[in-house]
Design a protein around this motif. Structure first.
Motif: not given
Length: 113
Positions: A22, A61-62, A65-66, A69-73, A75, A85
């Motif tokens: 991603y 995109r959002e 992240k869910a 459970d990883w906040p950045t792109i 992935q 990441g």
């Protein structure tokens, strides 16, 4: 699309592709340096990989992240597992661990060597 529907789409993408990234943009035209480095590291491992350009769909995109459970792109998922990441991908590439995971992904078909 509902959040549960987005999660199902992502679950299906991850399940159907032994190696999926991603990212922002495409491997040929990455839209950020982190995505560019991740795609280059994967390409250097010598196997085809799937990718999803998260800039094409804000819900994905959002949602990704869910999902992990990883906040950045970017992935990276290998055999359904979140690998990490950009920093983790590059660290694993440098140590050779990424190559080993890529070679074994999906039962190892299509390995080069």
């Amino acid at each position: 699309m509902s959040e549960s529907a987005i999660q199902e789409v992502i679950r299906q993408q991850v399940g159907e592709n032994p190696i999926i990234l991603y990212m922002k943009g495409t491997p040929e035209q990455p839209m950020c340096g982190f995505s560019q480095r991740a795609a280059q590291a994967l390409a250097a491992c010598g196997r085809e990989f799937a990718y999803v350009d998260v800039l094409q769909d804000d819900e994905v995109r959002e949602g990704v992240k869910a999902f992990g459970d990883w906040p950045t792109i970017p992935q990276l998922y290998i055999d359904g597992e979140l690998t990490g990441g950009s920093d983790i991908i590059m660290e694993m590439f440098d140590t050779g661990e990424l190559q080993r995971l890529i070679d074994g992904a999906g039962g190892g078909e299509g390995t080069s060597g």
